[in-house]
Design an enzyme around this catalytic site. Structure first.
Site, PDB file in Angstrom:
ATOM      1  N   PRO A  44      -2.511 -13.547   5.504  1.00 55.47           N
ATOM      2  CA  PRO A  44      -1.841 -13.894   6.410  1.00 55.47           C
ATOM      3  C   PRO A  44      -0.898 -12.742   7.447  1.00 55.47           C
ATOM      4  CG  PRO A  44      -0.794 -13.968   4.224  1.00 55.47           C
ATOM      5  CD  PRO A  44      -1.980 -13.708   4.238  1.00 55.47           C
ATOM      6  N   ASN A  45      -0.754 -12.950   8.668  1.00 54.06           N
ATOM      7  CA  ASN A  45      -0.225 -12.265   9.558  1.00 54.06           C
ATOM      8  C   ASN A  45      -1.274 -11.083  10.045  1.00 54.06           C
ATOM      9  OD1 ASN A  45       2.302 -13.696   9.656  1.00 54.06           O
ATOM     10  ND2 ASN A  45       2.677 -12.822   7.678  1.00 54.06           N
TER      11      ASN A  45
ATOM     12  N   ARG B 122       1.909  -6.286  15.700  1.00 51.29           N
ATOM     13  CA  ARG B 122       2.963  -6.317  14.437  1.00 51.29           C
ATOM     14  C   ARG B 122       3.132  -4.931  13.834  1.00 51.29           C
ATOM     15  NH1 ARG B 122       1.130  -8.111   8.523  1.00 51.29           N
ATOM     16  NH2 ARG B 122       3.038  -8.383   7.499  1.00 51.29           N
TER      17      ARG B 122
ATOM     18  N   TYR C 132       1.563  -0.706  10.501  1.00 50.72           N
ATOM     19  CA  TYR C 132       0.433  -0.974  10.252  1.00 50.72           C
ATOM     20  C   TYR C 132      -0.421  -0.520  11.514  1.00 50.72           C
ATOM     21  CZ  TYR C 132       2.594  -4.421   7.369  1.00 50.72           C
ATOM     22  OH  TYR C 132       3.327  -5.038   6.141  1.00 50.72           O
TER      23      TYR C 132
ATOM     24  N   ASN D  98      -7.957  -7.957   1.781  1.00 50.76           N
ATOM     25  CA  ASN D  98      -6.664  -7.426   2.045  1.00 50.76           C
ATOM     26  C   ASN D  98      -5.654  -8.821   2.024  1.00 50.76           C
ATOM     27  OD1 ASN D  98      -3.913  -6.825   2.822  1.00 50.76           O
ATOM     28  ND2 ASN D  98      -4.442  -5.538   4.462  1.00 50.76           N
TER      29      ASN D  98
ATOM     30  N   ALA E 104       0.666 -10.648   2.436  1.00 46.08           N
ATOM     31  CA  ALA E 104       1.768 -11.005   1.370  1.00 46.08           C
ATOM     32  C   ALA E 104       1.670 -11.658   0.250  1.00 46.08           C
ATOM     33  CB  ALA E 104       2.666 -11.713   2.216  1.00 46.08           C
TER      34      ALA E 104
ATOM     35  N   HIS F 240       1.369 -10.343  -3.237  1.00 45.54           N
ATOM     36  CA  HIS F 240       2.550 -10.057  -4.301  1.00 45.54           C
ATOM     37  C   HIS F 240       3.139 -11.279  -4.775  1.00 45.54           C
ATOM     38  CE1 HIS F 240       2.466  -6.401  -1.899  1.00 45.54           C
ATOM     39  NE2 HIS F 240       2.756  -7.034  -0.816  1.00 45.54           N
TER      40      HIS F 240
ATOM     41  N   GLU G  17      -9.488  -4.273  -3.492  1.00 43.55           N
ATOM     42  CA  GLU G  17      -8.363  -4.768  -2.667  1.00 43.55           C
ATOM     43  C   GLU G  17      -7.764  -3.741  -1.598  1.00 43.55           C
ATOM     44  OE1 GLU G  17      -4.851  -5.679  -5.347  1.00 43.55           O
ATOM     45  OE2 GLU G  17      -3.541  -5.036  -3.701  1.00 43.55           O
TER      46      GLU G  17
ATOM     47  N   HIS H  52      -5.011  -2.110   1.552  1.00 41.83           N
ATOM     48  CA  HIS H  52      -3.878  -2.318   2.388  1.00 41.83           C
ATOM     49  C   HIS H  52      -3.849  -1.294   3.307  1.00 41.83           C
ATOM     50  CE1 HIS H  52      -2.356  -5.378  -0.324  1.00 41.83           C
ATOM     51  NE2 HIS H  52      -2.811  -4.570  -1.378  1.00 41.83           N
ATOM     52  N   LEU H  53      -3.225  -1.616   4.441  1.00 36.54           N
ATOM     53  CA  LEU H  53      -3.029  -0.632   5.503  1.00 36.54           C
ATOM     54  C   LEU H  53      -1.971   0.311   5.308  1.00 36.54           C
ATOM     55  CD1 LEU H  53      -3.429  -3.401   8.210  1.00 36.54           C
ATOM     56  CD2 LEU H  53      -4.797  -1.570   8.500  1.00 36.54           C
ATOM     57  N   SER H  54      -0.980  -0.156   4.822  1.00 35.90           N
ATOM     58  CA  SER H  54       0.214   0.531   4.415  1.00 35.90           C
ATOM     59  C   SER H  54       0.084   0.985   2.867  1.00 35.90           C
ATOM     60  CB  SER H  54       1.456  -0.035   4.643  1.00 35.90           C
ATOM     61  OG  SER H  54       1.537  -1.256   3.705  1.00 35.90           O
TER      62      SER H  54
ATOM     63  N   ARG I 243       6.872   1.749  -0.293  1.00 30.30           N
ATOM     64  CA  ARG I 243       7.746   0.580   0.555  1.00 30.30           C
ATOM     65  C   ARG I 243       8.919  -0.105  -0.270  1.00 30.30           C
ATOM     66  NH1 ARG I 243       3.950  -2.865   4.277  1.00 30.30           N
ATOM     67  NH2 ARG I 243       6.034  -3.306   5.231  1.00 30.30           N
TER      68      ARG I 243
ATOM     69  N   ARG J 140       6.773  -5.048  -2.972  1.00 31.66           N
ATOM     70  CA  ARG J 140       5.334  -4.645  -2.476  1.00 31.66           C
ATOM     71  C   ARG J 140       4.485  -4.065  -3.665  1.00 31.66           C
ATOM     72  NH1 ARG J 140       5.282  -6.608   2.852  1.00 31.66           N
ATOM     73  NH2 ARG J 140       7.268  -6.361   3.748  1.00 31.66           N
TER      74      ARG J 140
HETATM   75  C1  DQA Z   1      -0.470  -5.379   3.784  1.00 31.38           C
HETATM   76  C2  DQA Z   1       0.939  -4.932   2.818  1.00 31.38           C
HETATM   77  C3  DQA Z   1       1.595  -6.109   2.467  1.00 31.38           C
HETATM   78  O1  DQA Z   1       2.716  -5.878   1.765  1.00 31.38           O
HETATM   79  C4  DQA Z   1       2.226  -6.931   3.645  1.00 31.38           C
HETATM   80  O2  DQA Z   1       2.598  -8.243   3.259  1.00 31.38           O
HETATM   81  C5  DQA Z   1       0.834  -7.286   4.693  1.00 31.38           C
HETATM   82  C6  DQA Z   1       0.173  -6.132   5.051  1.00 31.38           C
HETATM   83  C7  DQA Z   1      -1.005  -4.097   4.315  1.00 31.38           C
HETATM   84  O3  DQA Z   1      -2.229  -4.202   4.616  1.00 31.38           O
HETATM   85  O4  DQA Z   1      -0.276  -2.921   4.064  1.00 31.38           O
HETATM   86  O5  DQA Z   1       0.979  -8.187   5.391  1.00 31.38           O
HETATM   87  O6  DQA Z   1      -1.123  -5.954   2.981  1.00 31.38           O
END
Ligand code: DQA
Length: 144
Positions: free
Chosen positions: A9-10, A17, A22, A73, A76, A79, A97, A99-101, A106, A110
């Protein structure tokens, strides 16, 4: 080799965003980079993004018999989602798995991933490169 790439999502909002977290690449940019690397490796990608947990679960289930691994990825849902974790475990497919961040630097919530314990590994904090590193890791693991 066929790999299912899933974006949670997102992630469709990447580019605009929270760019300070990101980056400025869009999801299309990331997918293009992935396709470039996949071409070099001789890997076929199926790419899917959804904001819906159920749609992600459906896609994970559909990988059985059609894909050799999953690059995800979960965003959210990382978690929160026992359903996504269980779906990945049910496939028994090697899964990475990404993640960008850096989710460990953080907010505390997370740092917890439901997926990581059943994944081959987690790559977190390298921006769009996390996806490329994840694809390489999955490829190297699966070609053995
Ligand atoms: C994320 C990290 C997650 O905590 C966050 O909810 C995201 C992006 C990342 O790619 O850094 O939507 O997965």
């Amino acid at each position: 080799m066929k790999i299912l790439v899933l974006h949670g999502p997102n992630l469709n909002l990447l580019g605009t965003r929270e760019p300070e977290v990101y980056g400025r690449l869009t999801l299309d940019d990331i997918n293009l980079n992935l396709k470039g690397l996949a071409g070099e490796l001789g890997v076929e990608l199926t790419i899917f993004q959804s904001n819906s947990e159920g749609a992600l679960v459906d896609n994970i289930q559909s990988a059985v018999g059609s894909c050799d691994g999953i690059l995800i990825n979960p965003a959210a849902y990382t978690h929160t989602s026992v359903a996504i974790r269980d779906a990945i475990a049910a496939t028994a497919l090697p899964t990475v798995e990404v993640h960008l961040s850096n989710i460990h630097s953080r907010e505390e919530f997370r740092a917890k991933s439901f997926v990581a314990p059943i994944a081959l590994g987690q790559i977190s904090g390298f921006g769009a490169d996390s996806y490329l590193l994840g694809l390489r890791a999955l490829f190297n693991h699966s070609k053995k």
